[in-house]
Structure formats: structure tokens, C-alpha cells
Design an enzyme around this catalytic site. Structure first.
Site, short mmCIF file in Angstrom:
data_model
loop_
_atom_site.label_atom_id
_atom_site.label_comp_id
_atom_site.label_asym_id
_atom_site.label_seq_id
_atom_site.Cartn_x
_atom_site.Cartn_y
_atom_site.Cartn_z
N ASP A 1 17.53 -1.34 72.16
CA ASP A 1 18.57 -2.05 72.90
C ASP A 1 18.21 -3.53 72.87
O ASP A 1 17.24 -3.95 73.53
CB ASP A 1 18.65 -1.54 74.35
N TYR B 1 34.70 -11.17 77.15
CA TYR B 1 34.27 -10.96 75.77
C TYR B 1 34.38 -12.27 74.98
O TYR B 1 33.45 -12.67 74.27
CB TYR B 1 35.12 -9.85 75.13
N ALA C 1 34.37 -15.35 76.06
CA ALA C 1 33.37 -16.33 76.50
C ALA C 1 31.99 -15.99 75.94
O ALA C 1 31.24 -16.87 75.53
CB ALA C 1 33.33 -16.38 78.02
N ALA C 2 31.69 -14.69 75.92
CA ALA C 2 30.37 -14.27 75.42
C ALA C 2 30.25 -14.60 73.93
O ALA C 2 29.18 -15.01 73.47
CB ALA C 2 30.17 -12.77 75.66
N1 LIG Z 1 36.36 -4.82 64.94
C1 LIG Z 1 36.92 -5.97 65.20
O1 LIG Z 1 38.16 -6.10 65.17
C2 LIG Z 1 36.07 -7.20 65.53
C3 LIG Z 1 36.72 -8.42 65.60
C4 LIG Z 1 35.98 -9.56 65.88
C5 LIG Z 1 34.62 -9.47 66.09
N2 LIG Z 1 34.01 -8.26 66.03
C6 LIG Z 1 32.55 -8.25 66.26
O2 LIG Z 1 31.90 -7.75 65.11
C7 LIG Z 1 30.68 -7.12 65.47
C8 LIG Z 1 30.63 -5.72 64.87
O3 LIG Z 1 31.62 -4.93 65.52
P1 LIG Z 1 32.34 -3.70 64.84
O4 LIG Z 1 33.78 -3.99 64.80
O5 LIG Z 1 31.63 -3.31 63.60
O6 LIG Z 1 32.17 -2.60 66.01
P2 LIG Z 1 31.14 -1.42 66.17
O7 LIG Z 1 31.36 -0.42 65.10
O8 LIG Z 1 31.31 -0.96 67.59
O9 LIG Z 1 29.70 -2.07 65.98
C9 LIG Z 1 28.94 -2.63 67.03
C10 LIG Z 1 27.50 -2.19 66.85
O10 LIG Z 1 26.67 -2.86 67.81
C11 LIG Z 1 25.67 -1.95 68.25
N3 LIG Z 1 25.21 -2.41 69.56
C12 LIG Z 1 25.98 -2.64 70.66
N4 LIG Z 1 25.22 -3.03 71.69
C13 LIG Z 1 23.92 -3.06 71.23
C14 LIG Z 1 22.67 -3.37 71.83
N5 LIG Z 1 22.58 -3.72 73.13
N6 LIG Z 1 21.56 -3.29 71.08
C15 LIG Z 1 21.64 -2.92 69.77
N7 LIG Z 1 22.80 -2.62 69.15
C16 LIG Z 1 23.92 -2.68 69.88
C17 LIG Z 1 26.39 -0.59 68.29
O11 LIG Z 1 25.51 0.50 68.16
P3 LIG Z 1 24.89 1.24 69.44
O12 LIG Z 1 26.04 1.51 70.38
O13 LIG Z 1 24.27 2.49 68.87
O14 LIG Z 1 23.87 0.32 70.00
C18 LIG Z 1 27.29 -0.69 67.06
O15 LIG Z 1 26.64 -0.18 65.91
C19 LIG Z 1 30.63 -7.13 66.99
O16 LIG Z 1 29.81 -8.19 67.42
C20 LIG Z 1 32.08 -7.36 67.40
O17 LIG Z 1 32.17 -7.98 68.65
C21 LIG Z 1 34.70 -7.12 65.75
#
Ligand SMILES: NC(=O)c1ccc[n+]([C@@H]2O[C@H](COP(=O)([O-])OP(=O)(O)OC[C@H]3O[C@@H](n4cnc5c(N)ncnc54)[C@H](OP(=O)(O)O)[C@@H]3O)[C@@H](O)[C@H]2O)c1
Length: 246
Positions: free
Chosen positions: A53, A150, A152-153
Site C-alpha cells: 500500500d 479527486y 484536487a488530489a
Molecule cells: N480510467 C480513466 O478514465 C482515467 C482517467 C484519468 C486518469 N486516470 C488515472 O490513471 C491511473 C490508472 O488508473 P486506471 O484507469 O488504470 O484504473 P485502475 O485499473 O483502477 O488502476 C489503479 C491501480 O492503482 C492501484 N492502487 C490504488 N491504490 C493503491 C495504493 N494505495 N497502493 C498501491 N497501489 C494502489 C490499484 O491496485 P490495488 O487496488 O490492488 O492497490 C490499481 O491497480 C490512476 O491514477 C487514475 O486516477 C484514469
């Protein structure tokens, strides 16, 4: 030459797509995330996995030791860990103000703290010259995200990346942020995306389609290439024109 690539959130979505692209190019990849079974099942050829984590300092220290042991130097660090907080366990907080504090804290931990702690812990290991640090922001950082928490973060990563780029530039390391729009086929939106919302998000693009994890992965791969060595401190948007460049 094979590079050492560390990818947070590497077991799913954008992080997994990035891991596949780097591995296909012959690089050694380490996948990080909280769920060990998801990382193990990711199926990226030759990838190492380590469950942690990344919002927890002890876990991040564990990652740093693992990286020191297995990799030594880190050529590319991709921060894909993050999320809107909607998939996190319901804290069952009835008081509205306490609930708000929880939502903002969860978003800060998931999106900002994970990236900052991992960067700082691995900073001494970044390859110099040539190291690359890549953050994942979002179109929400420009537009808001409903609750604002989200967005802001994610927006908080931008000034952090600028400070880091200034700090690491003299060591020949670049730091950039990729800000995607709507990307399909990830866990980000959970099990369901309402058809109406999906159509609205696609309607905002000039390309007339949703983004794919591969779209973002290829951009990350390019920013990590030697040819992108003079690009640093930039926010690169991957959104099909849904938000115009600025
Ligand atoms: N999909 C979209 O439309 C979109 C758009 C803009 C930006 N993003 C950003 O792109 C990035 C990837 O997102 P995604 O779309 O691929 O979604 P995703 O499939 O939910 O991927 C997010 C990953 O982060 C891991 N994670 C979350 N909290 C964590 C923690 N505390 N420590 C370690 N790992 C952690 C999760 O795995 P675990 O739960 O197993 O930890 C998961 O594998 C994210 O930062 C998201 O905010 C996504």
C-alpha cells in the site's frame, strides 16, 4: 539495453498496459499494487511483483528495499496507482462533515501521497543521466471531478512534478505528467459505466471514441524514450481533444 521500470498500479488498467509495452520492448518491469493476487495474475512476461500500500510509509520502505535488492537502479518510474475513492471500502460515516474529511483524505492518499512517497523513497536510485519519472494525473485536474476531491488530489501532482523536474534536471532526469481523459477497460469506474455517461464522455472528444489503456501506455513509453530527453516539467494530455491543450 534493458531498463529497470517500476510501475505502481501495474496490475490493472493503464499501469498494466504500460507494463506490457515496456516488457515488449525488452525492459525489466516491477509491478506494484495492494492486491498480490492481481499482480501475480497480470501475466506480464518476466515481470517481478511486490504487493504494497503505497500510502503507507512502512510499505514504501519495503518497496525501496525490494528495488535495491532486485534492480539496483531505476531507469523509469511510472506512477499509475490512484483512483476516485469510490472503490475503497465504505467507511460508514454518517456525519456529513466527517464524511467529507474522509473523502478528501482518501483521495489525497490514493493519488498524491502514493506518488510522492514512492518517488522520494526511490529518488536516490534513479538512473543518472537518463532517469524518467512519470505521473498519472487526469482531465479532472483541469475541470473538476464532481466532489473536487479527486481533481484536487491529481492537480496537486502538477506543482510537485515541476519542483521535482527542477531538482532532478541537473542529474539528467526528466519528470512529466500524463493527464488522460476517459479511458475504458480499466478498473477505475468499477463494474459499470452508465451508457448515457459513456456516450457523453465520448461525445466530448474530437476523435469520437473512448481512450484505451494502450493510448496512455504508448505516451508513457515515448516520454521514457531517449528521444524525449528534452521534455520535462510538462503535463501531456491524452484525451482525444476533450480538453484542449493548455
Ligand atoms: N480510467 C480513466 O478514465 C482515467 C482517467 C484519468 C486518469 N486516470 C488515472 O490513471 C491511473 C490508472 O488508473 P486506471 O484507469 O488504470 O484504473 P485502475 O485499473 O483502477 O488502476 C489503479 C491501480 O492503482 C492501484 N492502487 C490504488 N491504490 C493503491 C495504493 N494505495 N497502493 C498501491 N497501489 C494502489 C490499484 O491496485 P490495488 O487496488 O490492488 O492497490 C490499481 O491497480 C490512476 O491514477 C487514475 O486516477 C484514469
Amino acid at each position: 539495453m534493458a531498463r529497470n521500470v517500476v510501475i505502481s498500479g501495474g496490475g490493472t488498467g493503464i499501469g498494466l498496459a504500460a507494463a506490457r509495452v515496456f516488457a515488449a520492448g525488452g525492459d525489466r518491469v516491477l509491478l506494484l499494487g495492494r492486491r498480490a493476487e492481481v499482480l501475480e495474475k497480470a501475466g506480464v512476461p518476466g515481470a517481478l511483483t511486490h504487493a504494497a500500500d503505497l500510502a503507507e510509509t512502512e510499505d514504501v520502505r519495503g518497496v525501496a528495499s525490494f528495488v535495491e535488492r532486485e534492480f539496483g537502479a531505476v531507469d523509469v518510474l511510472v506512477h499509475s496507482a490512484g483512483g476516485s475513492g469510490l472503490l475503497e471500502p465504505d467507511a460508514g460515516i454518517a456525519d456529513p462533515l466527517a464524511g467529507l474529511a474522509h473523502t478528501w483524505t482518501v483521495n489525497f492518499r490514493l493519488n498524491t501521497l502514493t506518488a510522492v512517497l514512492l518517488t522520494e523513497a526511490l529518488k536516490p536510485r534513479l538512473a543518472e543521466p537518463g532517469g524518467r519519472v512519470l505521473f498519472l494525473s487526469s482531465i479532472a485536474a483541469y475541470r473538476g471531478s464532481g466532489s473536487g476531491a479527486y481533481a484536487a488530489a491529481k492537480a496537486g501532482l502538477h506543482p510537485y512534478a515541476h519542483d521535482l523536474a527542477r531538482q532532478l534536471g541537473p542529474r539528467g532526469i526528466t519528470v512529466n505528467v500524463v493527464a488522460p481523459g476517459y479511458i475504458e477497460d480499466t478498473e477505475f469506474f468499477g463494474d459499470a459505466m452508465a451508457e448515457e455517461r459513456r456516450a457523453r464522455l465520448i461525445g466530448e472528444t474530437s476523435t469520437g471514441r473512448a481512450g484505451t489503456p494502450g493510448d496512455v501506455a504508448e505516451t508513457l513509453h515515448w516520454l521514457a524514450s531517449p528521444g524525449a530527453g528534452h521534455i520535462t516539467s510538462q503535463i501531456i494530455q491524452v484525451n482525444g481533444g476533450a480538453e484542449r491543450g493548455h
